[in-house]
Design a protein around this motif. Structure first.
Motif, short mmCIF file in Angstrom:
data_model
loop_
_atom_site.label_atom_id
_atom_site.label_comp_id
_atom_site.label_asym_id
_atom_site.label_seq_id
_atom_site.Cartn_x
_atom_site.Cartn_y
_atom_site.Cartn_z
N THR A 21 0.86 -1.18 0.00
CA THR A 21 0.00 0.00 0.00
C THR A 21 0.89 1.23 0.00
O THR A 21 1.71 1.41 0.90
N GLN A 22 0.73 2.03 -1.03
CA GLN A 22 1.46 3.30 -1.04
C GLN A 22 0.63 4.28 -0.22
O GLN A 22 -0.42 4.76 -0.66
N ALA A 23 1.06 4.54 0.99
CA ALA A 23 0.29 5.42 1.87
C ALA A 23 0.56 6.89 1.54
O ALA A 23 -0.33 7.72 1.56
N LEU A 24 1.80 7.18 1.24
CA LEU A 24 2.20 8.57 0.97
C LEU A 24 3.06 8.62 -0.27
O LEU A 24 3.99 7.82 -0.41
N LEU A 25 2.78 9.57 -1.16
CA LEU A 25 3.70 9.88 -2.25
C LEU A 25 4.73 10.84 -1.67
O LEU A 25 4.50 11.42 -0.61
N PRO A 26 5.86 11.04 -2.34
CA PRO A 26 6.86 11.93 -1.74
C PRO A 26 6.29 13.32 -1.40
O PRO A 26 5.68 13.97 -2.23
#
Ligand SMILES: Nc1ncnc2c1ncn2[C@@H]1O[C@H](COP(=O)(O)OP(=O)(O)OP(=O)(O)O)[C@@H](O)[C@H]1O
Ligand SMILES: [Mg+2]
Length: 258
Positions: A21-26
């Motif tokens: 799960t990508q919770a945050l993008l940069p």
């Protein structure tokens, strides 16, 4: 130099079954000394994740967090955290909870007591020193958590929906209380909330997060004068900000639901 500099911070979670799960993008974001920044965004967009990374409770997958030019690589007394759910030590009294960090630091007994008394009075809890958390209402527990965080005199306060579980009346009182403390003590604050009114009322900047994976979609200055009273919520400037943020949040919440 910014007090807090979030530099390219992203987070991917992976379950034991290998589901990512990508919770945050940069995220790149700076919080200046004495800023009161609120973070507004739909559920699941990574707000708590970002706050926990700043607190040093969670590692970023990429990027880094700098506090006064020093990289954050774990929890520290320079960051005071208040969570949404009550996180007092249940086996300690109110006063012992507030004095916990001071004791850890080896502060003299008399100085601990003085600081504790001062912040207990500030949050309106005088007389409850010897109560245990379960003998307090939710709002009183949350006030204790705030007093505990303030008593440690952190460089920056990190608040994750601290008033989310409170009824509206108590919530408004707590907002005024925290804002009053900020107006007199000028702390640097990063405050996560779902509530648009709260986000505007408290802040000098509102950062709006996109739906997951989260990134900062807009960064809006709130130039309402201080000291702020509750009545500011009916001013045209407030209404205008509210209309704009409502629209931004609505589109993100719809994106999150799809
Ligand atoms: N420890 C974890 N392990 C796996 N996934 C996680 C973990 N913590 C958070 N996540 C996932 O990361 C995403 C962001 O979660 P996070 O708690 O940061 O959201 P949030 O913006 O704080 O939401 P809310 O407003 O509901 O509190 C979610 O999809 C969540 O499932
Ligand atoms: Mg959260």
């Amino acid at each position: 130099m910014s007090a807090l500099s979030i530099q390219g911070v992203s987070r991917v979670f992976e379950t034991a079954q290998g589901q990512r799960t990508q919770a945050l993008l940069p995220v790149d974001f700076n919080v200046h000394d004495n800023d009161f920044v609120t973070i507004l965004g739909p559920s699941g967009c990574g707000k708590s994740t970002l706050l926990r990374i700043v607190a040093g409770l969670e590692r970023p997958s990429t990027g880094r967090v700098m506090l006064d030019g020093q990289p954050v690589d774990g929890p520290g007394a320079d960051r005071g955290m208040v969570f949404q759910s009550y996180t007092l030590f249940p086996w300690l009294t109110v006063a012992q909870n507030i004095r916990f960090g001071l004791r850890e630091r080896g502060m003299a007994e008399a100085a601990q007591k003085e600081r504790c008394d001062y912040f207990m009075a500030k949050v309106g809890l005088r007389g409850f020193e010897n109560h245990f958390p379960k003998q307090l209402s939710g709002g009183m527990q949350q006030r204790t958590a705030i007093a505990r965080a303030l008593a440690n005199d952190p460089k920056i306060l990190l608040l994750d929906e601290p008033f989310g579980a409170l009824d509206n009346q108590t919530r408004v009182l707590m907002q005024e209380l925290l804002l009053g403390i900020w107006e007199s003590a000028r702390k640097t604050v990063l405050f996560v909330t779902h509530d648009i009114d709260e986000a505007i009322f408290m802040a000098n900047r509102v950062a709006v997060f996109s739906a997951r994976p989260g990134r900062i979609k807009s960064d809006i200055a709130v130039n309402l004068p201080h000291p702020r009273h509750y009545t500011v919520k009916t001013s045209p400037e407030f209404m205008q900000l509210k209309a704009r943020l409502t629209e931004e949040i609505r589109s993100e919440s719809m994106a999150a639901a799809h």
